[in-house]
Motif scaffolding. Sequence first.
Motif, PDB file in Angstrom:
ATOM      1  N   ILE A 210       8.212  21.328 -10.000  1.00 35.27           N
ATOM      2  CA  ILE A 210       7.394  20.733  -8.762  1.00 35.27           C
ATOM      3  C   ILE A 210       7.484  21.275  -7.606  1.00 35.27           C
ATOM      4  CG2 ILE A 210       6.327  18.628  -7.757  1.00 35.27           C
ATOM      5  CD1 ILE A 210       7.650  17.084  -9.884  1.00 35.27           C
ATOM      6  N   GLY A 211       6.152  21.669  -7.015  1.00 34.45           N
ATOM      7  CA  GLY A 211       6.127  22.247  -5.531  1.00 34.45           C
ATOM      8  C   GLY A 211       5.633  21.549  -4.617  1.00 34.45           C
ATOM      9  N   ASN A 212       5.890  21.527  -3.401  1.00 29.55           N
ATOM     10  CA  ASN A 212       5.251  20.897  -2.413  1.00 29.55           C
ATOM     11  C   ASN A 212       5.104  21.356  -0.927  1.00 29.55           C
ATOM     12  OD1 ASN A 212       4.468  18.365  -0.878  1.00 29.55           O
ATOM     13  ND2 ASN A 212       6.386  18.180  -0.264  1.00 29.55           N
ATOM     14  N   ARG A 213       3.585  21.662  -0.757  1.00 33.40           N
ATOM     15  CA  ARG A 213       3.269  22.202   0.635  1.00 33.40           C
ATOM     16  C   ARG A 213       2.930  21.277   1.747  1.00 33.40           C
ATOM     17  NH1 ARG A 213      -0.290  27.167  -2.430  1.00 33.40           N
ATOM     18  NH2 ARG A 213       1.293  28.103  -3.871  1.00 33.40           N
ATOM     19  N   MET A 214       2.992  20.154   1.444  1.00 29.88           N
ATOM     20  CA  MET A 214       2.375  19.093   2.228  1.00 29.88           C
ATOM     21  C   MET A 214       3.205  18.862   3.464  1.00 29.88           C
ATOM     22  SD  MET A 214      -0.822  18.786   1.215  1.00 29.88           S
ATOM     23  CE  MET A 214      -1.387  17.105   2.099  1.00 29.88           C
ATOM     24  N   GLY A 215       4.504  18.932   3.208  1.00 28.92           N
ATOM     25  CA  GLY A 215       5.424  18.459   3.934  1.00 28.92           C
ATOM     26  C   GLY A 215       5.707  16.868   4.024  1.00 28.92           C
ATOM     27  N   TYR A 216       5.032  16.169   3.162  1.00 28.88           N
ATOM     28  CA  TYR A 216       5.374  14.615   2.723  1.00 28.88           C
ATOM     29  C   TYR A 216       4.956  14.517   1.423  1.00 28.88           C
ATOM     30  CZ  TYR A 216       0.316  14.224   3.259  1.00 28.88           C
ATOM     31  OH  TYR A 216      -1.158  14.514   3.169  1.00 28.88           O
ATOM     32  N   ILE A 217       5.417  13.332   0.871  1.00 28.99           N
ATOM     33  CA  ILE A 217       5.129  12.665  -0.435  1.00 28.99           C
ATOM     34  C   ILE A 217       4.600  11.348  -0.320  1.00 28.99           C
ATOM     35  CG2 ILE A 217       7.545  11.972  -0.793  1.00 28.99           C
ATOM     36  CD1 ILE A 217       7.198  12.679  -3.590  1.00 28.99           C
ATOM     37  N   ASP A 218       3.633  11.117  -1.182  1.00 27.76           N
ATOM     38  CA  ASP A 218       3.028   9.709  -0.951  1.00 27.76           C
ATOM     39  C   ASP A 218       3.756   8.677  -1.531  1.00 27.76           C
ATOM     40  OD1 ASP A 218       1.026  10.540   0.696  1.00 27.76           O
ATOM     41  OD2 ASP A 218      -0.603  10.985  -0.977  1.00 27.76           O
ATOM     42  N   LEU A 219       3.775   7.351  -1.166  1.00 27.24           N
ATOM     43  CA  LEU A 219       4.392   6.210  -1.588  1.00 27.24           C
ATOM     44  C   LEU A 219       3.265   5.235  -1.836  1.00 27.24           C
ATOM     45  CD1 LEU A 219       6.690   4.474  -2.908  1.00 27.24           C
ATOM     46  CD2 LEU A 219       7.194   3.894  -0.646  1.00 27.24           C
ATOM     47  N   ILE A 220       2.906   4.658  -2.962  1.00 26.76           N
ATOM     48  CA  ILE A 220       1.753   3.649  -3.298  1.00 26.76           C
ATOM     49  C   ILE A 220       2.279   2.528  -3.196  1.00 26.76           C
ATOM     50  CG2 ILE A 220      -0.287   3.153  -4.346  1.00 26.76           C
ATOM     51  CD1 ILE A 220      -0.200   5.931  -2.946  1.00 26.76           C
ATOM     52  N   TRP A 221       1.821   1.495  -2.461  1.00 23.59           N
ATOM     53  CA  TRP A 221       2.263   0.016  -2.823  1.00 23.59           C
ATOM     54  C   TRP A 221       0.853  -0.819  -2.968  1.00 23.59           C
ATOM     55  CZ3 TRP A 221       5.769  -3.227   1.084  1.00 23.59           C
ATOM     56  CH2 TRP A 221       6.135  -4.408   0.633  1.00 23.59           C
ATOM     57  N   ASP A 222       0.679  -1.432  -3.947  1.00 22.78           N
ATOM     58  CA  ASP A 222      -0.360  -2.129  -4.113  1.00 22.78           C
ATOM     59  C   ASP A 222       0.127  -3.572  -4.635  1.00 22.78           C
ATOM     60  OD1 ASP A 222      -3.852  -1.964  -4.732  1.00 22.78           O
ATOM     61  OD2 ASP A 222      -2.758  -3.273  -5.826  1.00 22.78           O
ATOM     62  N   THR A 223      -0.343  -4.732  -4.304  1.00 29.02           N
ATOM     63  CA  THR A 223       0.043  -5.942  -4.800  1.00 29.02           C
ATOM     64  C   THR A 223      -1.075  -7.020  -4.380  1.00 29.02           C
ATOM     65  OG1 THR A 223       1.849  -7.408  -5.021  1.00 29.02           O
ATOM     66  CG2 THR A 223       1.481  -6.680  -2.676  1.00 29.02           C
ATOM     67  N   LYS A 224      -1.118  -8.177  -5.127  1.00 27.51           N
ATOM     68  CA  LYS A 224      -1.609  -9.468  -5.068  1.00 27.51           C
ATOM     69  C   LYS A 224      -0.747 -10.397  -4.246  1.00 27.51           C
ATOM     70  CE  LYS A 224      -5.405  -8.599  -8.320  1.00 27.51           C
ATOM     71  NZ  LYS A 224      -6.007  -9.006  -9.341  1.00 27.51           N
ATOM     72  N   LEU A 225      -0.921 -11.020  -3.276  1.00 25.11           N
ATOM     73  CA  LEU A 225       0.077 -11.837  -2.744  1.00 25.11           C
ATOM     74  C   LEU A 225      -0.388 -13.353  -3.372  1.00 25.11           C
ATOM     75  CD1 LEU A 225       0.669 -11.090   1.009  1.00 25.11           C
ATOM     76  CD2 LEU A 225       1.972 -10.434  -1.185  1.00 25.11           C
ATOM     77  N   LEU A 226       0.668 -14.038  -4.006  1.00 27.03           N
ATOM     78  CA  LEU A 226       0.426 -15.303  -4.453  1.00 27.03           C
ATOM     79  C   LEU A 226       0.164 -16.535  -3.523  1.00 27.03           C
ATOM     80  CD1 LEU A 226       2.977 -15.178  -7.304  1.00 27.03           C
ATOM     81  CD2 LEU A 226       0.743 -15.243  -7.584  1.00 27.03           C
ATOM     82  N   HIS A 227      -0.863 -17.449  -3.818  1.00 28.90           N
ATOM     83  CA  HIS A 227      -0.872 -18.709  -3.017  1.00 28.90           C
ATOM     84  C   HIS A 227       0.104 -19.320  -2.945  1.00 28.90           C
ATOM     85  CE1 HIS A 227      -2.658 -21.884  -1.175  1.00 28.90           C
ATOM     86  NE2 HIS A 227      -3.380 -22.633  -2.290  1.00 28.90           N
ATOM     87  N   LEU A 228       0.917 -19.915  -1.679  1.00 31.06           N
ATOM     88  CA  LEU A 228       2.134 -20.556  -1.770  1.00 31.06           C
ATOM     89  C   LEU A 228       2.121 -21.698  -0.917  1.00 31.06           C
ATOM     90  CD1 LEU A 228       4.499 -17.275  -0.860  1.00 31.06           C
ATOM     91  CD2 LEU A 228       3.932 -18.274  -3.269  1.00 31.06           C
ATOM     92  N   GLU A 229       0.833 -22.018   0.063  1.00 31.80           N
ATOM     93  CA  GLU A 229       1.035 -23.104   1.002  1.00 31.80           C
ATOM     94  C   GLU A 229      -0.016 -24.093   0.584  1.00 31.80           C
ATOM     95  OE1 GLU A 229       3.569 -22.876   2.784  1.00 31.80           O
ATOM     96  OE2 GLU A 229       4.279 -20.856   2.522  1.00 31.80           O
ATOM     97  N   LYS A 230      -0.074 -25.077   1.333  1.00 33.99           N
ATOM     98  CA  LYS A 230      -0.967 -26.221   1.091  1.00 33.99           C
ATOM     99  C   LYS A 230      -2.462 -26.029   1.473  1.00 33.99           C
ATOM    100  CE  LYS A 230      -2.248 -30.975   2.536  1.00 33.99           C
ATOM    101  NZ  LYS A 230      -1.890 -31.988   3.268  1.00 33.99           N
ATOM    102  N   GLY A 231      -2.675 -25.054   2.262  1.00 33.33           N
ATOM    103  CA  GLY A 231      -4.060 -24.974   2.644  1.00 33.33           C
ATOM    104  C   GLY A 231      -4.437 -23.441   2.649  1.00 33.33           C
ATOM    105  N   LEU A 232      -5.341 -23.131   1.621  1.00 30.84           N
ATOM    106  CA  LEU A 232      -5.450 -21.990   1.360  1.00 30.84           C
ATOM    107  C   LEU A 232      -6.453 -21.270   2.545  1.00 30.84           C
ATOM    108  CD1 LEU A 232      -5.701 -19.410  -0.682  1.00 30.84           C
ATOM    109  CD2 LEU A 232      -7.811 -20.403  -1.527  1.00 30.84           C
ATOM    110  N   GLN A 233      -7.153 -21.947   3.373  1.00 29.82           N
ATOM    111  CA  GLN A 233      -8.149 -21.045   4.108  1.00 29.82           C
ATOM    112  C   GLN A 233      -6.977 -20.885   5.490  1.00 29.82           C
ATOM    113  OE1 GLN A 233     -11.434 -23.367   5.533  1.00 29.82           O
ATOM    114  NE2 GLN A 233     -11.511 -22.261   7.774  1.00 29.82           N
ATOM    115  N   ASN A 234      -6.113 -21.778   5.781  1.00 30.95           N
ATOM    116  CA  ASN A 234      -5.217 -21.406   6.770  1.00 30.95           C
ATOM    117  C   ASN A 234      -4.287 -20.628   6.441  1.00 30.95           C
ATOM    118  OD1 ASN A 234      -4.440 -22.256   9.567  1.00 30.95           O
ATOM    119  ND2 ASN A 234      -2.832 -23.425   8.682  1.00 30.95           N
ATOM    120  N   GLU A 235      -3.732 -20.529   5.125  1.00 32.43           N
ATOM    121  CA  GLU A 235      -3.043 -19.314   4.653  1.00 32.43           C
ATOM    122  C   GLU A 235      -3.442 -17.842   4.668  1.00 32.43           C
ATOM    123  OE1 GLU A 235       0.155 -18.476   0.752  1.00 32.43           O
ATOM    124  OE2 GLU A 235      -1.536 -20.090   0.815  1.00 32.43           O
TER     125      GLU A 235
END
Length: 620
Positions: A210-235
Motif C-alpha cells: 500500500i502506498g500513501n501520499r496524503m500524509g494521513y490515514i482515515d479512521l471511521i467511527w459510526d454508531t447509534k447511541l442507545l436510549h438510557l435515561e428516563k426522558g428521551l427528549q431531555n436526553e
Amino acid sequence: MDRNTIIGLVLIFLIMIGFGYFTQPSKEEREAMQRKADSIAQVQALQQQKKLEEEKAEKKVASIEVDTIKQEQVESQLGAFSNATSGVEKFVTLENDLMKVTLTSKGGRVYSVELKKYKTYNGDPLVLFTGDENTFGLQFWGDNKAIKTNDLFFTPQSSDSVIVASADSVSLTMRLQAGDSAYIDYTYTIKPESYMLGFDIKFSGLDKTIGNRMGYIDLIWDTKLLHLEKGLQNEQNYTTIAYLFQNGDYEELNPRSKGAEKEEISNKLKWVNFKHQFFSSVIVAKDHFVNADLLSEKLNDGNHVKHFNARLALPFQNFAQETINLSLFFGPNHFKTLEAYGLGFEKVVPLGSNIIRWINKYVVINVFNFLSRFISNYGLIILILTILIKLVLFPLTYKSYSSSAKMRVLKPQIDEINAKYPKKEDAMKKQQAVMALYKKVGVNPMGGCIPVLIQFPILIAMFRFFPASFELRQQSFLWADDLSSFDSILNLPFSIPWYGDHVSLFTLLMAVAMFVTSKMNADQMGDSNAQMPGMKFMMTWMMPIMLLLWFNNYSAGLSYYYFLSNLITIGQTFMIRRFVDDKALLAKLHENAKKPVTKSKWQQRLEEMAKQQQQAKKKK
C-alpha cells in the motif's frame, strides 16, 4: 315403459357383458403389456435423472466460475487483504472493576461497552453501544484499492475469551494479516480502576503493498447511541458530538438541532467525544487528528437517541513500520472523574461559561460534594444548598427590599412632579426633577436592581448545574424517582403543545411559588411602577406560565431548587416587612433632604442635556 322395450334393454346389456368377456386380453397378453409399460417408465426415469445430473453439473461449473470471478474481484479490490474477507467471528472481553469491553475479530474493533457500576433507567445493564450498530475501522487507499478494515477479519493473539485486569494492566492484540510478514495490529490495553482503554495501531511490512501520499490515514467511527435515561427528549437535548482543538478550545455540535448537524473541521483536534447526557465515549490522539468530518442525526425509533459519524484523519507517513498511539475513554460525565484524567474531558459538562462556570466549578460542585459525604438523600442536599445560597445573598435581598420601600414611600412626591410636568415635551424636565428628589433624600433608583443583577449569575449557574449534574441521576426524592428528569404525577392521554403529555408536580409548585413572589414584589413597589404595566404583567403572570411550560420536561431537581428558592424568598419578605417601618423610613428620608446636596456627574450630564434641548427648541 312397455314390455317389449324392457326386453330390448335387457338383451343389449347381456350382449355388452358378453362382448367384454370374450374380447378381454389373456393373462399372457396382460403380462406382456405390463412389461412394456415398465420398460417405458424406466427409460423415462433414466432420461430424467440424466437431465438432472447434466443440469447440476452445469450449475456446479457456473458456480465455480462465479466463485472464481468473485475471488478474482476480491483479490483485485483488496489485494493482499483478500484472505481476510471471510472467517469466524470471535469475541474477547477486556474487563476491570469499572467496565467490560467486548472486542470482535470482525474488524478487530470494540463491539460493545458495558459500565458495570451503572444501570439504565429501566434497570438493565448500561451498554453505551453494541453490535453491528457500531462501525470502527481504518479506511485507506493503495494501488487504487479501497481498504476498510471494519469489513475484514482479524485474528486475536490470545486464546482467552475473557481477560481481566485485576492487579496490573493487560493487553490484547488483534492482527490483520496481509501476507507472510505484513500485517496491521490493533493493541488494546486496560488498567485496573480506569475508564481509559489504550489503543495502538501498528503497521508492519505494508510499504510494498500500500502506498500513501496524503500524509494521513482515515479512521471511521459510526454508531447509534442507545436510549438510557428516563426522558428521551431531555436526553437528546444533551447528547451531541463534542471535540477539543489542540490549542484547548472546546466546541460541540448543536444538540437541539432538529435536522442533521454537520461540521467539517480543518484544524487539529486532540479528541472527539460521542457524548451521551451522562456518559461519554471519547477517542483521544496522543499527538493530534489532522482534520475531521462530523455528523449528528436525531433518531426517534424509541431505542436510540442519536446517530453519530466521525471521519478522523490520523497523521501517517510510513506503511513499512509505524505506530499510531490513541486512547479510548468510556465513562460517566462526572466532573471530578473527568477532570482527573487531565485531558479537558470535564469541559463536556455544561456548567456555563465565564462567571457562571466559575460559580459552578469552584462553589456549587464543591459544596454539593462536601454535603454528599454526610447526607445520602440528594433532596435534602438541595434543600441545604438552597438555604446556604439564600443566607449568603440575604444582605443583597434586604438592600433590594429597602430600596423598593424608599421609592414606594416617595410615591406622593413623585405624583406631584408628574402633575407639574404633564406634557411629553417636558419629559426631560420631569426626569431631572425626579432624579433631583432621589438625590436630595439619598435614594439610589438603581439600588433595587443592582442586588438582583448580582444574584442573577447564581440563578443561571443553578439552571446549568442541575440538568447536567451526574450526581442527581436516578436519585429519588418524595414522588420524584429521578431528580435528573421530570417528576410525573399524572400521565395524560394526549400531548399538549409546549407542555408535554404529563404533569410535573415540582414544576407546578415552582410556578405557583414564583407567581406569589412576583405578586409580592409588585405590591411592594405599590403604584411606583405604573409607567411599566407591561413589565408588571410579564413578571407576575407570563414568567411563571412560561417556566411552567418550559420546565415540565426538565430536571425535577432544578424545579425543586427554584421552588425552594422562591419559598424562602417569600419567608424572607415577610420577615423583612416586620423590621421596615414605612413612617420611620419616610422620616429618615426627610432628614436626608435637609442635608446639602452635591450633584453627581450623572445628574450634571442630565441637566446639561436638558439645557441643550431647551436651547435647540428656542433656535427653532
